[in-house]
Design a protein around this motif. Structure first.
Motif, PDB file in Angstrom:
ATOM      1  N   HIS A  46      92.948 -40.549 -37.209  1.00 23.56           N
ATOM      2  CA  HIS A  46      92.585 -41.224 -38.448  1.00 23.56           C
ATOM      3  C   HIS A  46      91.134 -42.003 -38.314  1.00 23.56           C
ATOM      4  O   HIS A  46      90.634 -42.332 -36.739  1.00 23.56           O
ATOM      5  CB  HIS A  46      93.439 -42.009 -38.761  1.00 23.56           C
ATOM      6  CG  HIS A  46      93.160 -42.792 -40.074  1.00 23.56           C
ATOM      7  ND1 HIS A  46      92.120 -43.990 -40.229  1.00 23.56           N
ATOM      8  CD2 HIS A  46      93.748 -41.986 -41.569  1.00 23.56           C
ATOM      9  CE1 HIS A  46      91.415 -44.017 -41.608  1.00 23.56           C
ATOM     10  NE2 HIS A  46      93.270 -42.959 -42.473  1.00 23.56           N
TER      11      HIS A  46
ATOM     12  N   GLN B  44      96.174 -38.134 -40.154  1.00 25.16           N
ATOM     13  CA  GLN B  44      95.851 -37.532 -41.263  1.00 25.16           C
ATOM     14  C   GLN B  44      95.620 -35.989 -40.963  1.00 25.16           C
ATOM     15  O   GLN B  44      95.363 -35.498 -40.011  1.00 25.16           O
ATOM     16  CB  GLN B  44      94.803 -38.302 -42.016  1.00 25.16           C
ATOM     17  CG  GLN B  44      93.814 -37.913 -41.185  1.00 25.16           C
ATOM     18  CD  GLN B  44      92.393 -38.402 -41.873  1.00 25.16           C
ATOM     19  OE1 GLN B  44      90.971 -38.264 -41.710  1.00 25.16           O
ATOM     20  NE2 GLN B  44      92.304 -39.296 -43.402  1.00 25.16           N
ATOM     21  N   THR B  45      97.038 -36.150 -42.196  1.00 23.92           N
ATOM     22  CA  THR B  45      97.224 -35.097 -41.803  1.00 23.92           C
ATOM     23  C   THR B  45      96.259 -33.783 -43.077  1.00 23.92           C
ATOM     24  O   THR B  45      96.383 -34.564 -44.207  1.00 23.92           O
ATOM     25  CB  THR B  45      98.463 -34.109 -42.736  1.00 23.92           C
ATOM     26  OG1 THR B  45      99.704 -34.956 -41.288  1.00 23.92           O
ATOM     27  CG2 THR B  45      98.843 -32.695 -42.317  1.00 23.92           C
ATOM     28  N   LYS B  46      95.237 -32.650 -43.047  1.00 29.97           N
ATOM     29  CA  LYS B  46      94.411 -32.043 -43.607  1.00 29.97           C
ATOM     30  C   LYS B  46      94.823 -30.929 -43.906  1.00 29.97           C
ATOM     31  O   LYS B  46      94.303 -29.863 -43.753  1.00 29.97           O
ATOM     32  CB  LYS B  46      92.791 -31.957 -43.411  1.00 29.97           C
ATOM     33  CG  LYS B  46      92.796 -33.979 -42.669  1.00 29.97           C
ATOM     34  CD  LYS B  46      91.145 -33.420 -42.151  1.00 29.97           C
ATOM     35  CE  LYS B  46      89.756 -35.197 -42.276  1.00 29.97           C
ATOM     36  NZ  LYS B  46      89.440 -34.651 -42.011  1.00 29.97           N
TER      37      LYS B  46
ATOM     38  N   SER C 177      98.196 -44.479 -40.516  1.00 32.62           N
ATOM     39  CA  SER C 177      97.049 -44.464 -40.658  1.00 32.62           C
ATOM     40  C   SER C 177      96.457 -44.068 -39.221  1.00 32.62           C
ATOM     41  O   SER C 177      95.360 -44.448 -38.801  1.00 32.62           O
ATOM     42  CB  SER C 177      95.866 -45.052 -41.357  1.00 32.62           C
ATOM     43  OG  SER C 177      96.778 -45.443 -43.059  1.00 32.62           O
TER      44      SER C 177
ATOM     45  N   THR D  54      96.294 -31.322 -37.690  1.00 33.55           N
ATOM     46  CA  THR D  54      96.306 -32.839 -37.905  1.00 33.55           C
ATOM     47  C   THR D  54      95.450 -33.646 -37.272  1.00 33.55           C
ATOM     48  O   THR D  54      94.897 -33.162 -36.149  1.00 33.55           O
ATOM     49  CB  THR D  54      97.609 -32.992 -37.272  1.00 33.55           C
ATOM     50  OG1 THR D  54      98.372 -32.783 -38.534  1.00 33.55           O
ATOM     51  CG2 THR D  54      97.878 -34.748 -37.564  1.00 33.55           C
TER      52      THR D  54
ATOM     53  N   SER E 162      88.197 -40.691 -32.937  1.00 31.96           N
ATOM     54  CA  SER E 162      88.755 -40.453 -34.849  1.00 31.96           C
ATOM     55  C   SER E 162      88.433 -38.837 -35.145  1.00 31.96           C
ATOM     56  O   SER E 162      87.340 -38.185 -34.299  1.00 31.96           O
ATOM     57  CB  SER E 162      87.890 -41.050 -35.724  1.00 31.96           C
ATOM     58  OG  SER E 162      87.032 -40.557 -36.511  1.00 31.96           O
TER      59      SER E 162
ATOM     60  N   GLU F 281     100.974 -41.225 -39.523  1.00 29.35           N
ATOM     61  CA  GLU F 281     100.584 -41.294 -41.101  1.00 29.35           C
ATOM     62  C   GLU F 281     100.623 -43.255 -41.661  1.00 29.35           C
ATOM     63  O   GLU F 281      99.383 -42.654 -42.006  1.00 29.35           O
ATOM     64  CB  GLU F 281     100.760 -39.714 -41.544  1.00 29.35           C
ATOM     65  CG  GLU F 281      99.696 -39.432 -42.741  1.00 29.35           C
ATOM     66  CD  GLU F 281      99.607 -38.042 -43.266  1.00 29.35           C
ATOM     67  OE1 GLU F 281      99.020 -37.179 -43.794  1.00 29.35           O
ATOM     68  OE2 GLU F 281     100.959 -36.898 -43.195  1.00 29.35           O
ATOM     69  N   ARG F 282     101.812 -42.685 -41.622  1.00 26.09           N
ATOM     70  CA  ARG F 282     102.141 -44.195 -42.998  1.00 26.09           C
ATOM     71  C   ARG F 282     101.222 -45.220 -42.323  1.00 26.09           C
ATOM     72  O   ARG F 282     100.743 -45.762 -42.993  1.00 26.09           O
ATOM     73  CB  ARG F 282     103.708 -43.991 -42.673  1.00 26.09           C
ATOM     74  CG  ARG F 282     103.887 -45.463 -43.133  1.00 26.09           C
ATOM     75  CD  ARG F 282     105.051 -46.444 -43.058  1.00 26.09           C
ATOM     76  NE  ARG F 282     104.799 -46.694 -41.462  1.00 26.09           N
ATOM     77  CZ  ARG F 282     105.913 -47.217 -41.022  1.00 26.09           C
ATOM     78  NH1 ARG F 282     107.600 -46.855 -41.895  1.00 26.09           N
ATOM     79  NH2 ARG F 282     106.090 -47.954 -39.952  1.00 26.09           N
TER      80      ARG F 282
END
Lengths: 295, 126
Positions: free
Chosen positions: B77, B67-69, B64, B74, B32, B61-62
């Motif tokens: 998650h 996650q893109t910030k 999870s 990236t 993570s 990303e869909r």
């Protein structure tokens, strides 16, 4: 006359360093590569016969020898004609001769692009591998060095503005110099970006070799940016404070520094002791014990 | 830590990419908050089209897994390890099975189900 003598010494150093010392190191490295990693055992390294590359090395050597002779002719003509009252001519000779000296290196760079293109075309591997981590600028060069590059470039910019004074006249030499500085830094930034995130030129290259190469290239370019900005500021200072007798000496010294950094970087990247050559072997050869020279 | 894809493999490239990243997460090699390369960087390294990598990242990303910030990049998650075990396609299949069973019990024919499904998918019924 003492000024001329200083220039002669520095110019001889330019001839020796750029057209003899570094090219001979490059040729030694090449010879070791061909001897220790022959085409029979490392077929992926050779897109053409070993003789073809030997011929290239011979041409490279002869070109450099011719350029040394040209340098000596220039030196003797400067001494014979005695340009002691016209330092611009000496400075011009140093600069023009430098560009001639860099022709073999330029040709070598062009041929390397062609070599890697052939390598990519010949690559029949269907699997592709990538290291799964981000690559940032500061993974390859220290933040302090980048900060120093920013400081020297901004300092150079402000120095020129101070000389103008704080007016930008697009017809002035200072404007041209500053635009050159900006454009060269932009070029460095593009090359750095390409090295960090761009495509791999050598499809077989080991990931650690790629990281090492990127580190050397990025650090060298950042240092070159620092040196260029310092040179431009000092050169302008020489003009403004009428130290013309040092102009040619300083120009030759700077050019040698640029060439030394560039060629030393080429040597470091291509150092046969550091490269993993197993990636250029045939798959069946990988089951044999590796050569003692590989790591 | 490397990923390897086979451009002549039977599985689509984006699916290979997704699978490899999930394996690295479940194997504990990616944790993570760990940063992943940008789409451009990974596409260049694997000599793939950027859209292929973008599709893989979009689906991860869909689900999870990542996650893109924004400009920061990236990252894995926080619940990636748990989410790796969730197969969205299996979930869709099981939901559909439940729904179709209900319809059949109510006497709806298969062709009526297909027509209604097609209308909903194509947004003809809102």
């Amino acid at each position: 006359m003492p000024d001329n003598i200083l220039f002669y010494i520095v110019f001889i150093s330019q001839i020796f360093l750029v057209s003899y010392y570094f090219p001979s190191k490059i040729l030694q490295n090449f010879k070791r590569a061909i001897t220790q990693y022959p085409p029979e055992k490392y077929p992926k390294l050779y897109m053409k016969s070993a003789d073809y590359y030997q011929l290239g090395a011979t041409i490279y050597r002869i070109l450099n020898h011719i350029i040394i002779l040209i340098g000596l002719v220039i030196l003797f003509s400067i001494a014979y004609e005695d340009y002691s009252n016209n330092y611009e001519i000496e400075s011009g000779f140093a600069a023009i001769y430098f560009f001639v000296q860099m022709i073999p290196a330029f040709l070598m760079e062009i041929s390397s692009f062609s070599y890697y293109k052939q390598m990519r075309k010949a690559n029949v591997k269907t699997t592709r591998t990538a290291v799964i981590n981000q690559r940032h600028l500061f993974d390859f060069v220290s933040a302090k060095l980048v900060a120093l590059a920013v400081i020297t470039n901004v300092g150079c910019f402000l120095f020129f503005l101070y000389l103008e004074p704080f007016e930008i006249n697009v017809k002035s030499d200072s404007f041209v110099i500053l635009m050159t500085l900006i454009l060269s830094n932009l070029l460095y930034a593009v090359i750095i970006r390409f090295n960090i995130n761009g495509k791999k030129l050598d499809p077989h290259q080991d990931s650690s070799d790629r990281l090492r190469q990127t580190k050397i290239t990025v650090s060298t370019l950042v240092i070159m940016s620092i040196v260029a900005s310092v040179f431009l500021a000092v050169n302008e200072g020489i003009n403004r404070f009428e130290l013309d007798h040092l102009k040619a000496v300083f120009m030759s010294f700077y050019l040698q520094l640029i060439a030394a950094m560039s060629l030393a970087s080429t040597l470091k990247v291509g150092n046969v002791d550091k490269i993993n050559f197993d990636v250029y072997r045939d798959k069946s050869e990988l089951n044999e014990a590796p050569d003692a020279s590989t790591h | 830590m490397e990923i390897t894809i086979d451009i002549e493999g039977t599985e689509p490239l984006f699916a290979q990419l997704m699978e490899q990243i999930k394996q690295l997460v479940t194997g504990g090699k990616l944790n993570s908050g760990d940063a992943l390369p940008s789409i451009r960087q990974l596409a260049n390294d694997l000599e793939l089209n950027k859209k292929t990598v973008a599709k893989a990242y979009g689906l991860l990303e869909r689900d999870s897994i990542i996650q893109t910030k924004g400009y920061r990049g990236t990252f894995i998650h926080p619940d990636a390890k748990t989410n790796c075990n969730f197969d969205i396609n299996e979930w869709v299949t099981s939901k559909l099975l439940e729904t179709v069973s209900e319809f059949r019990q109510a006497g709806v024919t298969d062709s009526e189900i297909r027509i209604a499904f097609g209308n909903v998918l194509n947004n003809r019924i809102k």
